[in-house]
Design an enzyme around this catalytic site. Structure first.
Site, PDB file in Angstrom:
ATOM      1  N   LYS A 191       0.859  -1.187   0.000  1.00 20.08           N
ATOM      2  CA  LYS A 191       0.000   0.000   0.000  1.00 20.08           C
ATOM      3  C   LYS A 191       0.892   1.232   0.000  1.00 20.08           C
ATOM      4  O   LYS A 191       1.634   1.470   0.946  1.00 20.08           O
ATOM      5  CB  LYS A 191      -0.923   0.021   1.212  1.00 20.08           C
ATOM      6  CG  LYS A 191      -1.941   1.147   1.164  1.00 20.08           C
ATOM      7  CD  LYS A 191      -2.861   1.104   2.366  1.00 20.08           C
ATOM      8  CE  LYS A 191      -3.986   2.126   2.190  1.00 20.08           C
ATOM      9  NZ  LYS A 191      -3.514   3.497   1.964  1.00 20.08           N
TER      10      LYS A 191
ATOM     11  N   ARG B  66     -16.898   1.327  -2.828  1.00 22.45           N
ATOM     12  CA  ARG B  66     -16.305   0.505  -1.773  1.00 22.45           C
ATOM     13  C   ARG B  66     -16.580  -0.967  -2.047  1.00 22.45           C
ATOM     14  O   ARG B  66     -17.714  -1.347  -2.318  1.00 22.45           O
ATOM     15  CB  ARG B  66     -16.911   0.919  -0.426  1.00 22.45           C
ATOM     16  CG  ARG B  66     -16.153   0.496   0.801  1.00 22.45           C
ATOM     17  CD  ARG B  66     -14.880   1.249   1.011  1.00 22.45           C
ATOM     18  NE  ARG B  66     -15.027   2.691   1.109  1.00 22.45           N
ATOM     19  CZ  ARG B  66     -14.014   3.522   1.265  1.00 22.45           C
ATOM     20  NH1 ARG B  66     -12.773   3.058   1.318  1.00 22.45           N
ATOM     21  NH2 ARG B  66     -14.219   4.828   1.343  1.00 22.45           N
TER      22      ARG B  66
ATOM     23  N   PHE C 291      -2.136   0.270 -10.526  1.00 19.45           N
ATOM     24  CA  PHE C 291      -2.546  -1.022  -9.977  1.00 19.45           C
ATOM     25  C   PHE C 291      -3.838  -1.584 -10.561  1.00 19.45           C
ATOM     26  O   PHE C 291      -4.222  -2.707 -10.226  1.00 19.45           O
ATOM     27  CB  PHE C 291      -2.675  -0.964  -8.452  1.00 19.45           C
ATOM     28  CG  PHE C 291      -3.432   0.231  -7.915  1.00 19.45           C
ATOM     29  CD1 PHE C 291      -4.795   0.363  -8.090  1.00 19.45           C
ATOM     30  CD2 PHE C 291      -2.757   1.221  -7.226  1.00 19.45           C
ATOM     31  CE1 PHE C 291      -5.487   1.447  -7.598  1.00 19.45           C
ATOM     32  CE2 PHE C 291      -3.430   2.324  -6.723  1.00 19.45           C
ATOM     33  CZ  PHE C 291      -4.806   2.438  -6.902  1.00 19.45           C
TER      34      PHE C 291
ATOM     35  N   LYS D  33      -7.468  -3.640   2.556  1.00 17.58           N
ATOM     36  CA  LYS D  33      -6.219  -3.022   2.996  1.00 17.58           C
ATOM     37  C   LYS D  33      -5.882  -3.546   4.390  1.00 17.58           C
ATOM     38  O   LYS D  33      -6.762  -3.767   5.222  1.00 17.58           O
ATOM     39  CB  LYS D  33      -6.331  -1.496   3.007  1.00 17.58           C
ATOM     40  CG  LYS D  33      -7.457  -0.938   3.865  1.00 17.58           C
ATOM     41  CD  LYS D  33      -7.545   0.575   3.707  1.00 17.58           C
ATOM     42  CE  LYS D  33      -8.718   1.124   4.504  1.00 17.58           C
ATOM     43  NZ  LYS D  33      -8.845   2.607   4.348  1.00 17.58           N
TER      44      LYS D  33
END
Length: 288
Positions: free
Chosen positions: A56, A198, A128, A204
């Site tokens: 991340k 979302r 990504f 994460k």
């Protein structure tokens, strides 16, 4: 590390003979927010082997629609012409990144109305995902890695995606990333289709989780904080409200984040009702 044969068997790498349709670009208007897939916190009940794992990056989210580079808000990013010229004519999602612990300098550089060439030469566009592409993530990631490698631009890179077999290996990977200056991991289900908003397919994982909330009001301070802000009344992404009272400097309390602004806070856990526990102020999200 798994070899190509094992990854192919698991559906994480495409066979050489497979021919895939070219992803399409999707433009946004100058004022609308752009479609982005957003992560939710990792949960221990999930199986890491079902996911591709990447670091991340603490950067600035940047989405390319084939002709314009934008913030998540939809506002165009004023990037140098040479930077934009090498981007492919398809939609990309990634982070503008200048290395570990460089967020403040990066944020200042990419939010200028007139780009400073020397500042942009120090950063990278770490990509990504391919928004709106209809293939599972493992196939999108494989295509993206080949596509960006072919540009031969050192500042334009696909974020490395790897596999981990179990929870112990995942924690070891997290520990290594954090020790190297990173902030955590992103896990994306290998079989997941792209979708805006979302998503539980995108996770994460951090030593401490963070989240953004909208400032609804300033709560007056007491005692040593008399006459200053004591806490912020925040609304969480799922609509709940709580008072955030720690992590502020004296300057923050004297000049608190404006009502309506969005702030980031860290927390260790959640209550049974879903509110963040041990929450601490981190930063105000810069206007976009």
């Amino acid at each position: 590390m798994l070899g190509r044969r094992a990854l192919l068997h698991a559906g994480l790498v495409l066979p050489f003979a497979t021919v895939l349709p070219r992803p399409q670009a999707h433009a946004a208007t100058a004022t609308s927010s752009v479609d982005a897939m957003l992560a939710t916190p990792w949960q221990a009940r999930l199986h890491p082997a079902d996911y591709l794992v990447s670091e991340k990056l603490d950067g600035v989210r940047a989405l390319w629609d084939g002709s314009t580079l934008r913030f998540r808000s939809g506002r165009p990013i004023a990037a140098p012409a040479w930077f934009l010229a090498s981007l492919p004519a398809i939609s990309l999602d990634g982070e503008l990144w200048a290395g570990w612990r460089s967020f403040d300098a990066l944020s200042g550089a990419v939010r200028k109305d007139v780009p400073v060439d020397a500042e942009w030469r120090t950063l990278r566009y770490m990509v990504f995902d391919l928004p709106h592409d209809r293939r599972p993530f493992a196939q999108r990631a494989s295509y993206l890695a080949d596509l960006l490698a072919a540009t031969a631009q050192p500042w334009l890179q696909a974020v490395a995606q790897t596999t981990v077999p179990d929870a112990a290996a995942l924690q070891a990977r997290l520990k290594k990333v954090v020790a190297g200056g990173g902030e955590g991991l992103v896990l994306h289900r290998a079989d997941a289709l792209w979708m805006p908003g979302r998503s539980e397919a995108l996770r994460k994982l951090k030593v401490q989780s963070d989240e953004e909330g909208t400032v609804l009001a300033h709560v007056a301070g007491r005692g040593k904080y008399q006459g200053r802000m004591g806490a912020l009344l925040l609304q969480t992404p799922d609509g709940q409200r709580f008072a955030l009272g720690t992590g502020f400097s004296d300057a923050d309390r004297a000049n608190p984040p404006a009502v309506g602004s969005v702030v980031t806070y860290r927390y260790r856990d959640r209550t049974v009702t879903g509110l963040p526990k041990f929450a601490s102020f981190l930063r105000v999200r810069a206007a976009e």
